[in-house]
Design a protein around this motif. Structure first.
Motif, mmCIF file in Angstrom:
data_model
loop_
_atom_site.group_PDB
_atom_site.id
_atom_site.type_symbol
_atom_site.label_atom_id
_atom_site.label_comp_id
_atom_site.label_asym_id
_atom_site.label_seq_id
_atom_site.Cartn_x
_atom_site.Cartn_y
_atom_site.Cartn_z
ATOM 1 N N ALA A 312 0.826 -1.208 0.000
ATOM 2 C CA ALA A 312 0.000 0.000 0.000
ATOM 3 C C ALA A 312 0.862 1.261 0.000
ATOM 4 C CB ALA A 312 -0.919 0.004 1.221
ATOM 5 N N VAL A 313 2.027 1.206 0.638
ATOM 6 C CA VAL A 313 2.920 2.367 0.679
ATOM 7 C C VAL A 313 3.335 2.759 -0.724
ATOM 8 C CG1 VAL A 313 5.132 3.249 1.504
ATOM 9 C CG2 VAL A 313 3.762 1.750 2.972
ATOM 10 N N GLU A 314 3.870 1.788 -1.487
ATOM 11 C CA GLU A 314 4.336 2.086 -2.837
ATOM 12 C C GLU A 314 3.189 2.424 -3.777
ATOM 13 O OE1 GLU A 314 5.769 -0.226 -0.925
ATOM 14 O OE2 GLU A 314 7.717 0.809 -0.826
ATOM 15 N N MET A 315 2.028 1.783 -3.565
ATOM 16 C CA MET A 315 0.887 2.083 -4.420
ATOM 17 C C MET A 315 0.473 3.542 -4.282
ATOM 18 S SD MET A 315 -3.069 0.830 -4.203
ATOM 19 C CE MET A 315 -3.362 2.068 -2.928
ATOM 20 N N LEU A 316 0.373 4.031 -3.046
ATOM 21 C CA LEU A 316 -0.021 5.416 -2.844
ATOM 22 C C LEU A 316 1.062 6.373 -3.325
ATOM 23 C CD1 LEU A 316 -1.792 5.237 0.637
ATOM 24 C CD2 LEU A 316 -2.818 5.269 -1.631
ATOM 25 N N GLU A 343 -4.909 2.783 6.296
ATOM 26 C CA GLU A 343 -4.072 3.310 7.380
ATOM 27 C C GLU A 343 -3.331 2.177 8.081
ATOM 28 O OE1 GLU A 343 -6.247 5.826 10.064
ATOM 29 O OE2 GLU A 343 -7.354 6.783 8.420
ATOM 30 N N MET A 344 -4.037 1.066 8.337
ATOM 31 C CA MET A 344 -3.419 -0.078 8.984
ATOM 32 C C MET A 344 -2.300 -0.653 8.109
ATOM 33 S SD MET A 344 -5.236 -3.663 10.131
ATOM 34 C CE MET A 344 -5.631 -4.058 8.424
ATOM 35 N N LEU A 345 -2.545 -0.773 6.795
ATOM 36 C CA LEU A 345 -1.546 -1.343 5.892
ATOM 37 C C LEU A 345 -0.334 -0.433 5.760
ATOM 38 C CD1 LEU A 345 -3.852 -2.789 3.066
ATOM 39 C CD2 LEU A 345 -2.830 -3.974 5.013
ATOM 40 N N LEU A 346 -0.559 0.865 5.815
ATOM 41 C CA LEU A 346 0.583 1.783 5.792
ATOM 42 C C LEU A 346 1.451 1.588 7.027
ATOM 43 C CD1 LEU A 346 -1.071 5.100 4.496
ATOM 44 C CD2 LEU A 346 0.421 3.541 3.232
ATOM 45 N N GLY A 347 0.790 1.297 8.167
ATOM 46 C CA GLY A 347 1.558 0.990 9.374
ATOM 47 C C GLY A 347 2.389 -0.269 9.199
ATOM 48 N N PHE A 348 1.819 -1.304 8.545
ATOM 49 C CA PHE A 348 2.582 -2.514 8.260
ATOM 50 C C PHE A 348 3.791 -2.207 7.394
ATOM 51 C CE2 PHE A 348 -1.473 -5.319 8.554
ATOM 52 C CZ PHE A 348 -1.435 -5.202 9.934
ATOM 53 N N GLY A 349 3.656 -1.205 6.516
ATOM 54 C CA GLY A 349 4.746 -0.865 5.611
ATOM 55 C C GLY A 349 5.771 0.069 6.211
ATOM 56 N N GLY A 350 5.595 0.395 7.494
ATOM 57 C CA GLY A 350 6.599 1.221 8.159
ATOM 58 C C GLY A 350 6.259 2.695 8.241
ATOM 59 N N LEU A 351 5.073 3.086 7.746
ATOM 60 C CA LEU A 351 4.674 4.493 7.837
ATOM 61 C C LEU A 351 3.771 4.678 9.047
ATOM 62 C CD1 LEU A 351 3.912 5.701 4.194
ATOM 63 C CD2 LEU A 351 5.953 6.029 5.553
ATOM 64 N N GLY A 352 4.358 4.714 10.212
ATOM 65 C CA GLY A 352 3.586 4.952 11.425
ATOM 66 C C GLY A 352 3.554 6.441 11.736
ATOM 67 N N GLY A 353 3.189 6.763 12.944
ATOM 68 C CA GLY A 353 3.229 8.164 13.361
ATOM 69 C C GLY A 353 1.865 8.805 13.415
ATOM 70 N N ASP A 354 1.827 10.103 13.117
ATOM 71 C CA ASP A 354 0.631 10.918 13.257
ATOM 72 C C ASP A 354 -0.481 10.423 12.328
ATOM 73 O OD1 ASP A 354 -1.171 12.894 13.759
ATOM 74 O OD2 ASP A 354 -0.201 14.369 12.473
ATOM 75 N N PRO A 355 -1.646 10.033 12.858
ATOM 76 C CA PRO A 355 -2.749 9.562 12.005
ATOM 77 C C PRO A 355 -3.190 10.604 10.987
ATOM 78 C CG PRO A 355 -3.173 8.985 14.302
ATOM 79 C CD PRO A 355 -1.981 9.893 14.287
ATOM 80 N N ARG A 360 -3.873 12.458 5.390
ATOM 81 C CA ARG A 360 -3.608 13.448 4.342
ATOM 82 C C ARG A 360 -2.920 12.782 3.157
ATOM 83 N NH1 ARG A 360 -0.812 16.678 7.166
ATOM 84 N NH2 ARG A 360 -2.575 17.920 7.930
ATOM 85 N N TYR A 361 -2.021 11.844 3.451
ATOM 86 C CA TYR A 361 -1.320 11.103 2.404
ATOM 87 C C TYR A 361 -2.318 10.312 1.555
ATOM 88 C CZ TYR A 361 2.162 7.782 0.509
ATOM 89 O OH TYR A 361 2.965 7.011 -0.294
ATOM 90 N N ILE A 362 -3.269 9.641 2.214
ATOM 91 C CA ILE A 362 -4.286 8.878 1.493
ATOM 92 C C ILE A 362 -5.182 9.805 0.682
ATOM 93 C CG2 ILE A 362 -6.328 7.419 1.798
ATOM 94 C CD1 ILE A 362 -4.881 6.199 4.263
ATOM 95 N N ALA A 363 -5.621 10.901 1.302
ATOM 96 C CA ALA A 363 -6.538 11.833 0.636
ATOM 97 C C ALA A 363 -5.892 12.505 -0.567
ATOM 98 C CB ALA A 363 -7.022 12.889 1.630
#
Length: 444
Positions: A312-316, A343-355, A360-363
């Motif tokens: 999901a990280v690379e897709m976005l 959001e959960m999958l981005l966390g799996f990919g190492g993009l944690g932090g501020d929700p 905003r990244y997804i939007a």
């Protein structure tokens, strides 16, 4: 067939299909079929060839000879219908997938589900029903499973008791075997459509409205990023296939799937498929690896068969950095549920932090979200088309353009509604329909 079922003759008469179905389920018939099957293999072995390399005419002749020899030895009096049934089924065992072969050839069947060697179900028109077909035993079923997975380099054994695979025609297969399948090997086959559903088929079959189709086709041509959500078997990949038909021929497309099933009709398509780890746990190629590599292959659009992990990280990233018009599917019960999963999958990919940063990244990456559902009556419908317009505080801002209003509940019946006449991304759309009249009708 005299002597075939507990010593009592069974004759296929006018009700041939019913009699054949009953016959297939008997132990006597199964023993006879596999005795003839073994005779055919012995004949081929004596000639120094295998079933895979033998010409089709040689297989047919060998099956007929084996039936004749066995009938003479056992004193079986076979009529033409009985002989034809045996010949077809033995040939399926030699060069096909045994009891699955006629089900795979039946165009009315969408899914085939095998629950152990003695229970087979099919889905027709969204409804499951049992069929009078069976395997001889667990060993027979496991042999057919190995025929499915071996040609594409997959494996299934006690160390790897489940696998995703595909048939030569593109049908998607999932296999689960003991020890994790407690009641014997389980096989699920999602059949590949030989003729992909066209855009107007969706309108004709009541899967979407004409206004929906007009808007979505314009969104694809205008290179908006699209996420298709829904449950298992809801038609996500079929819809993705149809929408891809609106992509221009001149664009370079890269598809990434776990089991290749997309049917893109453009000439400049690069198809990539994941690979599981080998016996020592190495050499795995996952979807994230393929998306990363695809970004180096000069794609105009990336089409991801399903988002289910860290890819999901690379897709976005692709959607927000110059690969406009990319598309993907994912499992979700609603559009908002899809964002939570992302959001959960981005966390799996190492993009944690501020929700809020993740949101905003997804939007900023996704513009259109489509929800598809399989209704209680088996019909598959597009139940919602929304635009992701940004954030309002901590929440996603959605502009729902279309919806399906089900009445009465759980009936699968209802009507499509046009809910908004002003697309937020209207300034980017080329050739979009005027929704004002439809919206007035939908809100009336």
């Amino acid at each position: 067939m005299a002597g075939l079922i507990n010593g009592v003759g069974v004759k296929i008469t006018g009700e041939a299909d019913l009699a054949a179905a009953e016959l297939r389920t008997t132990d006597g018939y199964q023993r006879t079929k596999f005795a003839i099957f073994n005779l055919v293999l012995e004949q081929l072995e004596a000639l120094g060839i295998t079933a895979e390399t033998a010409p089709a005419s040689m297989i047919r002749d060998g099956v007929e000879q084996a039936i004749t020899r066995f009938a003479a030895k056992e004193g079986l009096a076979l009529n033409a219908a009985e002989r034809s049934l045996l010949a077809a089924e033995v040939q399926n065992e030699v060069v096909g997938l045994g009891p699955l072969e006629p089900l795979l050839k039946d165009p009315s069947i969408d899914d085939i589900i095998v629950n152990g060697p003695f229970r087979i179900f099919v889905e027709r028109g969204g409804q499951l029903s049992a069929v009078p077909a069976r395997f001889r035993d667990t060993a027979h079923l496991m042999n057919i499973i190995q025929r499915i997975v071996s040609p594409i380099g997959r494996r299934v054994d006690e160390a790897t008791p489940y696998v995703d695979a595909r048939l030569q025609d593109g049908s998607r297969v999932n296999v689960v075997i003991p020890p994790i399948a407690l009641d014997g090997p389980m096989v699920s086959i999602r059949k590949f459509r030989t003729q992909a559903m066209g855009a107007q088929d969706y309108v004709r079959l009541g899967s979407m409205s004409q206004e929906m189709l007009g808007f979505l086709s314009a969104a694809v041509r205008s290179r908006l990023n699209i996420l298709i959500c829904g449950g298992t078997g809801s038609g996500k990949t079929t819809l993705l296939n149809m929408l891809s038909g609106y992509i221009e021929e001149r664009e370079r497309l890269i598809t990434i799937e776990d089991a290749a099933e997309l049917q893109l009709r453009q000439s400049h398509v690069v198809r990539l498929e994941t690979r599981p780890a080998n016996l020592d746990g190495s050499r795995e190629v996952n979807a994230r690896d393929l998306v990363r590599n695809a970004l180096r292959m000069r794609p105009d659009r990336i089409i991801l068969g399903e988002v289910r992990g860290a890819e999901a990280v690379e897709m976005l990233q692709a959607m927000s950095t110059g690969h406009d018009g990319s598309m993907a599917t994912m499992h979700a019960n609603s559009s908002r549920d899809a964002f939570g999963r992302l959001e959960m999958l981005l966390g799996f990919g190492g993009l944690g932090g501020d929700p809020k940063t993740l949101r905003r990244y997804i939007a900023n990456s996704i513009q259109i979200v489509i929800q598809v559902n399989r209704m209680a009556n088996g019909k598959r419908r597009v139940t919602s088309v929304s635009e992701l317009t940004g954030l309002e505080g901590e929440s996603y801002s959605l502009n729902q353009l279309f919806g399906f209003e089900e009445q009465p509940p759980l009936s699968g019946l209802g009507e499509f509604r046009t809910l908004s006449a002003r697309p937020y991304f209207g300034h980017r759309l080329v050739g979009a329909p005027d929704l004002r009249g439809a919206a007035a009708r939908g809100l009336a």
